[in-house]
Motif scaffolding. Sequence first.
Motif, PDB file in Angstrom:
ATOM      1  N   VAL A 127      -2.679   2.328 -11.095  1.00 51.82           N
ATOM      2  CA  VAL A 127      -1.382   1.697 -11.066  1.00 51.82           C
ATOM      3  C   VAL A 127      -0.646   2.831  -9.992  1.00 51.82           C
ATOM      4  O   VAL A 127       0.250   2.496  -9.163  1.00 51.82           O
ATOM      5  CB  VAL A 127      -0.715   2.082 -12.440  1.00 51.82           C
ATOM      6  CG1 VAL A 127       1.048   2.222 -12.311  1.00 51.82           C
ATOM      7  CG2 VAL A 127      -0.773   0.790 -13.461  1.00 51.82           C
ATOM      8  N   GLN A 128      -1.133   4.075 -10.200  1.00 52.86           N
ATOM      9  CA  GLN A 128      -0.634   5.107  -9.088  1.00 52.86           C
ATOM     10  C   GLN A 128      -0.985   4.647  -7.833  1.00 52.86           C
ATOM     11  O   GLN A 128      -0.405   4.812  -6.862  1.00 52.86           O
ATOM     12  CB  GLN A 128      -1.304   6.426  -9.436  1.00 52.86           C
ATOM     13  CG  GLN A 128      -0.495   6.918 -10.704  1.00 52.86           C
ATOM     14  CD  GLN A 128      -1.215   8.275 -11.048  1.00 52.86           C
ATOM     15  OE1 GLN A 128      -0.772   8.831 -12.015  1.00 52.86           O
ATOM     16  NE2 GLN A 128      -2.027   8.785 -10.681  1.00 52.86           N
ATOM     17  N   THR A 129      -2.205   4.291  -7.625  1.00 52.36           N
ATOM     18  CA  THR A 129      -2.823   3.822  -6.208  1.00 52.36           C
ATOM     19  C   THR A 129      -1.898   2.643  -5.845  1.00 52.36           C
ATOM     20  O   THR A 129      -1.736   2.549  -4.687  1.00 52.36           O
ATOM     21  CB  THR A 129      -4.232   3.620  -6.380  1.00 52.36           C
ATOM     22  OG1 THR A 129      -4.977   4.661  -6.647  1.00 52.36           O
ATOM     23  CG2 THR A 129      -4.694   3.057  -4.979  1.00 52.36           C
ATOM     24  N   ALA A 130      -1.733   1.831  -6.809  1.00 55.87           N
ATOM     25  CA  ALA A 130      -1.008   0.485  -6.168  1.00 55.87           C
ATOM     26  C   ALA A 130       0.469   0.829  -5.961  1.00 55.87           C
ATOM     27  O   ALA A 130       0.876   0.415  -4.721  1.00 55.87           O
ATOM     28  CB  ALA A 130      -0.948  -0.437  -7.437  1.00 55.87           C
ATOM     29  N   VAL A 131       1.311   1.719  -6.583  1.00 53.08           N
ATOM     30  CA  VAL A 131       2.262   2.142  -6.142  1.00 53.08           C
ATOM     31  C   VAL A 131       2.343   2.995  -4.926  1.00 53.08           C
ATOM     32  O   VAL A 131       3.315   2.578  -3.885  1.00 53.08           O
ATOM     33  CB  VAL A 131       3.055   3.084  -7.435  1.00 53.08           C
ATOM     34  CG1 VAL A 131       4.264   3.836  -6.775  1.00 53.08           C
ATOM     35  CG2 VAL A 131       3.223   2.346  -8.462  1.00 53.08           C
ATOM     36  N   ASP A 132       1.531   3.776  -4.799  1.00 53.19           N
ATOM     37  CA  ASP A 132       1.156   4.285  -3.307  1.00 53.19           C
ATOM     38  C   ASP A 132       1.058   3.592  -2.171  1.00 53.19           C
ATOM     39  O   ASP A 132       1.282   3.644  -1.085  1.00 53.19           O
ATOM     40  CB  ASP A 132       0.110   5.079  -3.322  1.00 53.19           C
ATOM     41  CG  ASP A 132       0.195   6.509  -4.232  1.00 53.19           C
ATOM     42  OD1 ASP A 132       1.317   7.024  -4.758  1.00 53.19           O
ATOM     43  OD2 ASP A 132      -0.723   7.323  -4.735  1.00 53.19           O
ATOM     44  N   GLU A 133       0.247   2.131  -2.633  1.00 54.96           N
ATOM     45  CA  GLU A 133       0.031   1.241  -1.492  1.00 54.96           C
ATOM     46  C   GLU A 133       1.172   0.256  -1.199  1.00 54.96           C
ATOM     47  O   GLU A 133       1.147  -0.248  -0.407  1.00 54.96           O
ATOM     48  CB  GLU A 133      -1.129   0.680  -1.767  1.00 54.96           C
ATOM     49  CG  GLU A 133      -2.288   1.685  -1.838  1.00 54.96           C
ATOM     50  CD  GLU A 133      -3.731   0.848  -1.860  1.00 54.96           C
ATOM     51  OE1 GLU A 133      -3.577  -0.241  -2.537  1.00 54.96           O
ATOM     52  OE2 GLU A 133      -4.685   1.430  -1.433  1.00 54.96           O
ATOM     53  N   GLY A 134       2.138   0.515  -2.001  1.00 56.47           N
ATOM     54  CA  GLY A 134       3.540  -0.396  -1.876  1.00 56.47           C
ATOM     55  C   GLY A 134       3.790  -1.501  -2.598  1.00 56.47           C
ATOM     56  O   GLY A 134       4.797  -2.483  -2.552  1.00 56.47           O
ATOM     57  N   VAL A 135       3.013  -1.716  -3.994  1.00 52.11           N
ATOM     58  CA  VAL A 135       3.442  -2.310  -4.874  1.00 52.11           C
ATOM     59  C   VAL A 135       5.116  -2.262  -5.369  1.00 52.11           C
ATOM     60  O   VAL A 135       5.169  -0.916  -5.874  1.00 52.11           O
ATOM     61  CB  VAL A 135       2.684  -2.536  -6.172  1.00 52.11           C
ATOM     62  CG1 VAL A 135       2.907  -3.420  -7.309  1.00 52.11           C
ATOM     63  CG2 VAL A 135       1.326  -3.039  -5.453  1.00 52.11           C
ATOM     64  N   GLU A 136       5.903  -3.082  -5.509  1.00 53.94           N
ATOM     65  CA  GLU A 136       7.318  -2.811  -5.914  1.00 53.94           C
ATOM     66  C   GLU A 136       7.429  -2.531  -7.372  1.00 53.94           C
ATOM     67  O   GLU A 136       8.245  -1.593  -7.957  1.00 53.94           O
ATOM     68  CB  GLU A 136       8.242  -3.466  -5.162  1.00 53.94           C
ATOM     69  CG  GLU A 136       8.489  -3.667  -3.607  1.00 53.94           C
ATOM     70  CD  GLU A 136       9.499  -4.205  -2.943  1.00 53.94           C
ATOM     71  OE1 GLU A 136      10.075  -5.008  -3.929  1.00 53.94           O
ATOM     72  OE2 GLU A 136       9.426  -4.487  -2.095  1.00 53.94           O
ATOM     73  N   SER A 137       7.066  -3.768  -8.175  1.00 54.70           N
ATOM     74  CA  SER A 137       7.297  -3.678  -9.633  1.00 54.70           C
ATOM     75  C   SER A 137       5.727  -4.133 -10.224  1.00 54.70           C
ATOM     76  O   SER A 137       5.157  -5.037  -9.829  1.00 54.70           O
ATOM     77  CB  SER A 137       8.237  -4.816  -9.847  1.00 54.70           C
ATOM     78  OG  SER A 137       9.550  -4.554  -9.225  1.00 54.70           O
TER      79      SER A 137
END
Length: 340
Positions: A127-137
């Motif tokens: 999840v943290q990597t996804a947020v860092d890479e630009g996932v919004e929600s």
Amino acid sequence: MAHNETAVQTSARRRTVLRGLGAGILAATGAGTASSVAAQSNDITVHDIRESPDATLPVVDELLVFAHGWMGSSAGPDQAATLADVLAAAGYEADETVAFVYDASTPDPDAVLEDAADAGAALADLVQTAVDEGVESIRLVGHSLGGRVVLETLATLEEGYVVDTVAPLGIAADGSMVTAGGHWYDGIANRAGEVRNYHSENDDVIQPDFGNGDDTALGAEGAPDAAATPETYTDVDVTDAVEDHGAYMSSSALGQDLATAMTDDEGPPPIGDSASAPTDPNGDGLYTDITGDGETTHDDVETLLANLEDDAVETNTEYFDFADNGTVGFSDVLALMRGI
């Protein structure tokens, strides 16, 4: 980062309980049988951390991740697809739906809780990597043991990361774990936009196995004290819509409630002279509590009848179409009255 782990009870009772839970889950869900994602209408991305521990989640604006339960590794993708179909029918479609597959096959009752904690820590990293890479929600949904996985994810996330929506379905846990002082309390309070815990008293897999004395079975009864849960936490009773442990993912009422929550649909405004906005008591998308006082009575029938031509009613047809005919009129008043 440091990963928290769920405390594991080692009493003889819990060992017996979890062995019974495993057998019940196999019977209720059909887990352990081969599954075919192609049989579902939604395309599902399978993320199996056993095979690809270094892979990352898809980078999309809207991401839904589903975590399966105990002995459910092979059934997880089908369950994720079923849930995605139900949510789509209710108005929510993720850009991508991921079936998060982890090791849930151990027969040891103590080790399986540790496996869920480890899976939650792994999902937190993703999840943290996804947020860092630009996932919004990001929306996390977990069934049974998977409910522990998604709440453990919140407990493990680093400061500054927030998951938009987390939804345990029939979670295998004690209710005190989400109340003040409980293992998941801080994670729910600080790492989630909203947690909606779906529970059913018909869940005879969870009901006998968790909750002792003043505690509750979280997946069957909800938290023991609503006032002691975080502001971001809500218990959703789906007893009327979910008849057994395996029925959560296919429940249209559950799907409607969750889809509404995830699409930020706040429902209709107050009707007439009512002080509160209408509510949807059973999560089926129909706001039968017209006056917003927490129950559906003849006062609601009278309020709807008196305000059929008000903008608050006419512009919110989908909430008051009790007759299921695409409009709001006297037939809906009659349908509401018959349902009391």
